[in-house]
Write a protein that holds these residues in place. Structure first.
Motif, PDB file in Angstrom:
ATOM      1  N   LEU A  79       0.817  -1.211   0.000  1.00 47.04           N
ATOM      2  CA  LEU A  79       0.000   0.000   0.000  1.00 47.04           C
ATOM      3  C   LEU A  79       0.850   1.260   0.000  1.00 47.04           C
ATOM      4  O   LEU A  79       0.485   2.256  -0.613  1.00 47.04           O
ATOM      5  N   VAL A  80       1.979   1.219   0.682  1.00 47.67           N
ATOM      6  CA  VAL A  80       2.862   2.394   0.679  1.00 47.67           C
ATOM      7  C   VAL A  80       3.464   2.589  -0.706  1.00 47.67           C
ATOM      8  O   VAL A  80       3.470   3.700  -1.244  1.00 47.67           O
ATOM      9  N   ILE A  81       3.948   1.510  -1.298  1.00 41.40           N
ATOM     10  CA  ILE A  81       4.628   1.622  -2.593  1.00 41.40           C
ATOM     11  C   ILE A  81       3.645   1.927  -3.720  1.00 41.40           C
ATOM     12  O   ILE A  81       3.866   2.825  -4.525  1.00 41.40           O
ATOM     13  N   LEU A  82       2.555   1.176  -3.783  1.00 37.50           N
ATOM     14  CA  LEU A  82       1.642   1.295  -4.919  1.00 37.50           C
ATOM     15  C   LEU A  82       0.626   2.427  -4.793  1.00 37.50           C
ATOM     16  O   LEU A  82       0.323   3.093  -5.776  1.00 37.50           O
ATOM     17  N   ALA A  83       0.094   2.619  -3.590  1.00 41.68           N
ATOM     18  CA  ALA A  83      -0.981   3.592  -3.427  1.00 41.68           C
ATOM     19  C   ALA A  83      -0.570   4.818  -2.616  1.00 41.68           C
ATOM     20  O   ALA A  83      -1.334   5.770  -2.515  1.00 41.68           O
ATOM     21  N   GLY A  84       0.591   4.798  -2.010  1.00 37.45           N
ATOM     22  CA  GLY A  84       1.032   5.924  -1.205  1.00 37.45           C
ATOM     23  C   GLY A  84       0.262   6.078   0.098  1.00 37.45           C
ATOM     24  O   GLY A  84       0.257   7.139   0.703  1.00 37.45           O
ATOM     25  N   LYS A  85      -0.378   4.998   0.562  1.00 39.97           N
ATOM     26  CA  LYS A  85      -1.141   5.040   1.820  1.00 39.97           C
ATOM     27  C   LYS A  85      -0.223   4.652   2.966  1.00 39.97           C
ATOM     28  O   LYS A  85       0.563   3.726   2.866  1.00 39.97           O
ATOM     29  N   TYR A  86      -0.360   5.382   4.065  1.00 37.82           N
ATOM     30  CA  TYR A  86       0.531   5.179   5.195  1.00 37.82           C
ATOM     31  C   TYR A  86      -0.038   4.237   6.238  1.00 37.82           C
ATOM     32  O   TYR A  86       0.642   3.887   7.180  1.00 37.82           O
ATOM     33  N   ARG A  87      -1.279   3.855   6.097  1.00 39.63           N
ATOM     34  CA  ARG A  87      -1.880   2.920   7.044  1.00 39.63           C
ATOM     35  C   ARG A  87      -2.918   2.088   6.315  1.00 39.63           C
ATOM     36  O   ARG A  87      -3.394   2.468   5.253  1.00 39.63           O
ATOM     37  N   LEU A  88      -3.244   0.975   6.917  1.00 34.02           N
ATOM     38  CA  LEU A  88      -4.242   0.098   6.318  1.00 34.02           C
ATOM     39  C   LEU A  88      -5.629   0.693   6.543  1.00 34.02           C
ATOM     40  O   LEU A  88      -5.969   1.087   7.654  1.00 34.02           O
ATOM     41  N   VAL A  89      -6.426   0.766   5.489  1.00 35.91           N
ATOM     42  CA  VAL A  89      -7.787   1.276   5.591  1.00 35.91           C
ATOM     43  C   VAL A  89      -8.722   0.358   4.812  1.00 35.91           C
ATOM     44  O   VAL A  89      -8.309  -0.350   3.896  1.00 35.91           O
ATOM     45  N   GLY A  90      -9.983   0.369   5.198  1.00 41.20           N
ATOM     46  CA  GLY A  90     -11.002  -0.384   4.477  1.00 41.20           C
ATOM     47  C   GLY A  90     -10.790  -1.881   4.547  1.00 41.20           C
ATOM     48  O   GLY A  90     -10.437  -2.441   5.586  1.00 41.20           O
ATOM     49  N   PHE A  91     -11.014  -2.541   3.426  1.00 43.36           N
ATOM     50  CA  PHE A  91     -10.920  -3.995   3.346  1.00 43.36           C
ATOM     51  C   PHE A  91      -9.503  -4.484   3.624  1.00 43.36           C
ATOM     52  O   PHE A  91      -9.312  -5.528   4.256  1.00 43.36           O
ATOM     53  N   ALA A  92      -8.509  -3.738   3.184  1.00 45.09           N
ATOM     54  CA  ALA A  92      -7.114  -4.117   3.435  1.00 45.09           C
ATOM     55  C   ALA A  92      -6.820  -4.155   4.931  1.00 45.09           C
ATOM     56  O   ALA A  92      -6.043  -4.990   5.402  1.00 45.09           O
ATOM     57  N   ALA A  93      -7.443  -3.261   5.682  1.00 45.75           N
ATOM     58  CA  ALA A  93      -7.245  -3.238   7.133  1.00 45.75           C
ATOM     59  C   ALA A  93      -7.816  -4.502   7.774  1.00 45.75           C
ATOM     60  O   ALA A  93      -7.187  -5.104   8.651  1.00 45.75           O
ATOM     61  N   TYR A  94      -9.012  -4.903   7.346  1.00 45.80           N
ATOM     62  CA  TYR A  94      -9.611  -6.119   7.891  1.00 45.80           C
ATOM     63  C   TYR A  94      -8.752  -7.343   7.578  1.00 45.80           C
ATOM     64  O   TYR A  94      -8.541  -8.203   8.431  1.00 45.80           O
ATOM     65  N   ILE A  95      -8.258  -7.413   6.363  1.00 47.70           N
ATOM     66  CA  ILE A  95      -7.414  -8.543   5.968  1.00 47.70           C
ATOM     67  C   ILE A  95      -6.082  -8.515   6.736  1.00 47.70           C
ATOM     68  O   ILE A  95      -5.689  -9.509   7.354  1.00 47.70           O
ATOM     69  N   GLY A  96      -5.390  -7.398   6.680  1.00 46.13           N
ATOM     70  CA  GLY A  96      -4.069  -7.294   7.304  1.00 46.13           C
ATOM     71  C   GLY A  96      -4.088  -7.498   8.805  1.00 46.13           C
ATOM     72  O   GLY A  96      -3.367  -8.343   9.343  1.00 46.13           O
ATOM     73  N   TYR A  97      -4.938  -6.741   9.495  1.00 46.22           N
ATOM     74  CA  TYR A  97      -4.990  -6.849  10.952  1.00 46.22           C
ATOM     75  C   TYR A  97      -5.607  -8.170  11.392  1.00 46.22           C
ATOM     76  O   TYR A  97      -5.209  -8.737  12.410  1.00 46.22           O
ATOM     77  N   GLY A  98      -6.575  -8.674  10.635  1.00 42.91           N
ATOM     78  CA  GLY A  98      -7.182  -9.961  10.968  1.00 42.91           C
ATOM     79  C   GLY A  98      -6.178 -11.098  10.876  1.00 42.91           C
ATOM     80  O   GLY A  98      -6.092 -11.945  11.773  1.00 42.91           O
ATOM     81  N   LEU A  99      -5.417 -11.130   9.778  1.00 40.72           N
ATOM     82  CA  LEU A  99      -4.385 -12.157   9.632  1.00 40.72           C
ATOM     83  C   LEU A  99      -3.312 -12.029  10.706  1.00 40.72           C
ATOM     84  O   LEU A  99      -2.821 -13.028  11.234  1.00 40.72           O
ATOM     85  N   PHE A 100      -2.963 -10.794  11.040  1.00 35.19           N
ATOM     86  CA  PHE A 100      -1.965 -10.569  12.087  1.00 35.19           C
ATOM     87  C   PHE A 100      -2.464 -11.131  13.419  1.00 35.19           C
ATOM     88  O   PHE A 100      -1.734 -11.818  14.129  1.00 35.19           O
ATOM     89  N   LEU A 101      -3.733 -10.859  13.744  1.00 37.07           N
ATOM     90  CA  LEU A 101      -4.306 -11.325  15.013  1.00 37.07           C
ATOM     91  C   LEU A 101      -4.393 -12.849  15.050  1.00 37.07           C
ATOM     92  O   LEU A 101      -3.945 -13.485  16.009  1.00 37.07           O
ATOM     93  N   ILE A 102      -4.961 -13.447  14.016  1.00 37.79           N
ATOM     94  CA  ILE A 102      -5.099 -14.906  13.975  1.00 37.79           C
ATOM     95  C   ILE A 102      -3.735 -15.573  14.013  1.00 37.79           C
ATOM     96  O   ILE A 102      -3.515 -16.539  14.756  1.00 37.79           O
ATOM     97  N   SER A 103      -2.814 -15.048  13.247  1.00 38.61           N
ATOM     98  CA  SER A 103      -1.465 -15.588  13.211  1.00 38.61           C
ATOM     99  C   SER A 103      -0.791 -15.490  14.580  1.00 38.61           C
ATOM    100  O   SER A 103      -0.119 -16.429  15.014  1.00 38.61           O
ATOM    101  N   SER A 104      -0.991 -14.385  15.255  1.00 33.65           N
ATOM    102  CA  SER A 104      -0.389 -14.204  16.586  1.00 33.65           C
ATOM    103  C   SER A 104      -0.940 -15.206  17.582  1.00 33.65           C
ATOM    104  O   SER A 104      -0.181 -15.784  18.375  1.00 33.65           O
ATOM    105  N   ILE A 105      -2.229 -15.421  17.558  1.00 33.23           N
ATOM    106  CA  ILE A 105      -2.850 -16.371  18.493  1.00 33.23           C
ATOM    107  C   ILE A 105      -2.338 -17.786  18.239  1.00 33.23           C
ATOM    108  O   ILE A 105      -1.961 -18.502  19.174  1.00 33.23           O
ATOM    109  N   ILE A 106      -2.301 -18.200  16.973  1.00 33.83           N
ATOM    110  CA  ILE A 106      -1.826 -19.547  16.650  1.00 33.83           C
ATOM    111  C   ILE A 106      -0.343 -19.692  16.984  1.00 33.83           C
ATOM    112  O   ILE A 106       0.102 -20.744  17.457  1.00 33.83           O
ATOM    113  N   THR A 107       0.422 -18.637  16.784  1.00 31.41           N
ATOM    114  CA  THR A 107       1.847 -18.680  17.115  1.00 31.41           C
ATOM    115  C   THR A 107       2.057 -18.830  18.615  1.00 31.41           C
ATOM    116  O   THR A 107       2.924 -19.596  19.052  1.00 31.41           O
TER     117      THR A 107
END
Length: 132
Positions: A79-107
């Motif tokens: 998102l930083v490289i392609l869209a120039g966005k500095y934080r996750l927003v919208g659907f990308a936020a749900y995907i990114g933060y959701g995967l981070f959370l699930i991954s952290s719990i399983i880890t």
């Protein structure tokens, strides 16, 4: 209030604020990659532990589970490289933060399982008897 007025009238963030957000974003991406690498190395150590002592460590959790952390870093960097966005927003936020959370719990589950195996061996080696 002056900052908000500048943002509205200038049509965006001042250059120095944009640079700070860019640095913050890249630090988060690098930190996520380093975190993923540390769990990968822990998983490889658990795999070697399993080979040497012939005790199941379930090292696969420690190698596969942190993948969500890496995916988060890839999404954030993309998102930083392609869209120039500095934080996750919208659907990308749900995907990114959701995967981070699930991954952290399983880890954490994988780390606790490996810890249980190590502590079981350690207590037996030092002559302590484990109740339960």
């Amino acid at each position: 209030m002056v900052f908000l007025t500048q943002v509205i009238t200038a049509g965006g963030l001042p250059q120095d604020v944009q640079q700070l957000w860019t640095i913050k974003t890249w630090v988060a991406v690098v930190a996520a990659v380093l975190l993923w690498m540390s769990f990968l190395f822990l998983g490889l150590a658990a795999k070697n532990y399993e080979k040497v002592l012939r005790k199941a460590t379930e090292w696969q959790f420690l190698i596969i589970a942190p993948s969500g952390i890496l995916v988060y870093a890839i999404i954030q960097a993309g998102l930083v490289i392609l869209a120039g966005k500095y934080r996750l927003v919208g659907f990308a936020a749900y995907i990114g933060y959701g995967l981070f959370l699930i991954s952290s719990i399983i880890t954490v589950i994988g780390v606790l399982r490996f810890y249980r195996v190590i502590m079981g061996k350690r207590k037996k080696r030092h002559g302590e008897v484990r109740n339960g």
